[in-house]
Structures are given as C-alpha cells and as structure tokens.
Write an enzyme that holds these catalytic residues in place. Sequence first.
Site, PDB file in Angstrom:
ATOM      1  N   GLU A  60       0.830  -1.197   0.433  1.00 14.63           N
ATOM      2  CA  GLU A  60      -0.408  -0.387   0.057  1.00 14.63           C
ATOM      3  C   GLU A  60       0.889   1.322  -0.528  1.00 14.63           C
ATOM      4  O   GLU A  60       1.147   2.076  -0.689  1.00 14.63           O
ATOM      5  CB  GLU A  60      -1.480   0.096   1.001  1.00 14.63           C
ATOM      6  CG  GLU A  60      -1.244   0.974   1.672  1.00 14.63           C
ATOM      7  CD  GLU A  60      -2.682   1.069   2.131  1.00 14.63           C
ATOM      8  OE1 GLU A  60      -3.893   1.570   2.148  1.00 14.63           O
ATOM      9  OE2 GLU A  60      -2.862   0.589   3.596  1.00 14.63           O
ATOM     10  N   HIS A  85      -0.995 -14.180   0.368  1.00 19.26           N
ATOM     11  CA  HIS A  85       0.301 -14.609   0.852  1.00 19.26           C
ATOM     12  C   HIS A  85       0.952 -15.963   0.502  1.00 19.26           C
ATOM     13  O   HIS A  85       0.168 -16.590   0.443  1.00 19.26           O
ATOM     14  CB  HIS A  85       0.692 -14.305   2.059  1.00 19.26           C
ATOM     15  CG  HIS A  85      -0.031 -12.777   2.649  1.00 19.26           C
ATOM     16  ND1 HIS A  85       0.819 -11.673   2.377  1.00 19.26           N
ATOM     17  CD2 HIS A  85      -0.907 -12.857   3.451  1.00 19.26           C
ATOM     18  CE1 HIS A  85       0.374 -10.780   2.833  1.00 19.26           C
ATOM     19  NE2 HIS A  85      -0.270 -11.219   3.879  1.00 19.26           N
ATOM     20  N   VAL A  86       1.919 -15.980  -0.703  1.00 24.25           N
ATOM     21  CA  VAL A  86       2.532 -17.179  -1.436  1.00 24.25           C
ATOM     22  C   VAL A  86       3.288 -17.751  -0.459  1.00 24.25           C
ATOM     23  O   VAL A  86       3.593 -19.772  -0.047  1.00 24.25           O
ATOM     24  CB  VAL A  86       1.830 -17.688  -2.455  1.00 24.25           C
ATOM     25  CG1 VAL A  86       0.654 -16.900  -3.114  1.00 24.25           C
ATOM     26  CG2 VAL A  86       2.946 -16.431  -3.107  1.00 24.25           C
ATOM     27  N   HIS A 103      -4.156   1.102 -13.720  1.00 29.63           N
ATOM     28  CA  HIS A 103      -5.477   2.099 -14.323  1.00 29.63           C
ATOM     29  C   HIS A 103      -4.764   3.362 -13.202  1.00 29.63           C
ATOM     30  O   HIS A 103      -4.300   3.847 -12.427  1.00 29.63           O
ATOM     31  CB  HIS A 103      -6.470   1.525 -13.874  1.00 29.63           C
ATOM     32  CG  HIS A 103      -7.437   2.623 -13.895  1.00 29.63           C
ATOM     33  ND1 HIS A 103      -7.895   3.125 -14.886  1.00 29.63           N
ATOM     34  CD2 HIS A 103      -7.419   3.491 -13.537  1.00 29.63           C
ATOM     35  CE1 HIS A 103      -8.292   4.275 -15.434  1.00 29.63           C
ATOM     36  NE2 HIS A 103      -9.151   4.176 -13.870  1.00 29.63           N
ATOM     37  N   GLY A 105      -6.747   6.810 -13.618  1.00 30.46           N
ATOM     38  CA  GLY A 105      -7.472   7.899 -14.024  1.00 30.46           C
ATOM     39  C   GLY A 105      -7.170   9.117 -13.260  1.00 30.46           C
ATOM     40  O   GLY A 105      -6.564   8.836 -12.670  1.00 30.46           O
TER      41      GLY A 105
END
Length: 137
Positions: A60, A85-86, A103, A105
């Site tokens: 973030e 989370h892998v 994107h 905008g």
Amino acid sequence: MDVENIRKIIESKPNLSTALGMEFISTPEDDTCMATMKVDDRNRQPFGFLSGGASLALAENLAGVGSSSLCPGCACVGIEVSGSHVKAVMEGDTVTAYGRLQHQGKKLHVWQVDIKDSAGDLISTVRVTNFIIRQGK
C-alpha cells in the site's frame, strides 16, 4: 518512475514506512516503482517470519508513493488493499516490492504489487486502489 521527491518527504519525519524499514527506489519505467524492506524485529511475527500485515503495508505504501509521484500536490490514499501471501520469508532476508500501475484515472489508480524474496520467489501479490484527492478542487 522518479520517486526521489516523495522519498525525501517520507524520510523527513517518522511514519509507518520508516518504522517498518521501507526504502523506495526510482525505476526507468514511467509506470513502475520499487521498494525494499529487510525482514527484522520491526516487521516480523513472533515466530520469525515476515508479517502478512507488513507485506500489505509495504504494497500500500509503495502504491501511494507511485501515485504521489504521478500526481504532485495531490493526496493519494489507499481505499482498497487485497493480497495473497504465498510463501514465508524468514528474518534476515530482504524483500523487494515491484509495483506496476494497472489503471490511471483522474480519481482512481489501480496498482499490482508483487513482493519477492532475495531469491526472486514470489512472497505476496497485492492489488491496491488509490483515491486521488486534488488539492483545492
């Protein structure tokens, strides 16, 4: 993407990014930014693994740095963060977050952020939507 001006603002006073050890890096691509974070006592679980919350915070914050770099003078705030989370990362490793703008905008930016360990393995994949607040408008 040149994030130098935003990086200077972040480093000028205590905040979540500095508390967790995030370092933001400019890239040659206009739609991509990066950050690193060492896994240590500031951002790990009691078991020694990188906290999933710290991974989401890294994503973030990186997306916010990217949006802020694209929109000088605007306040860019996260309104949605969704991640998976892998793989676990142990204390002592350093993760790198790679953010790519999906994107752009006038009011919303959508970012895809992949976080990898020092071996290049995917740790987390995160989608971040930022709301762009234009000052004085």
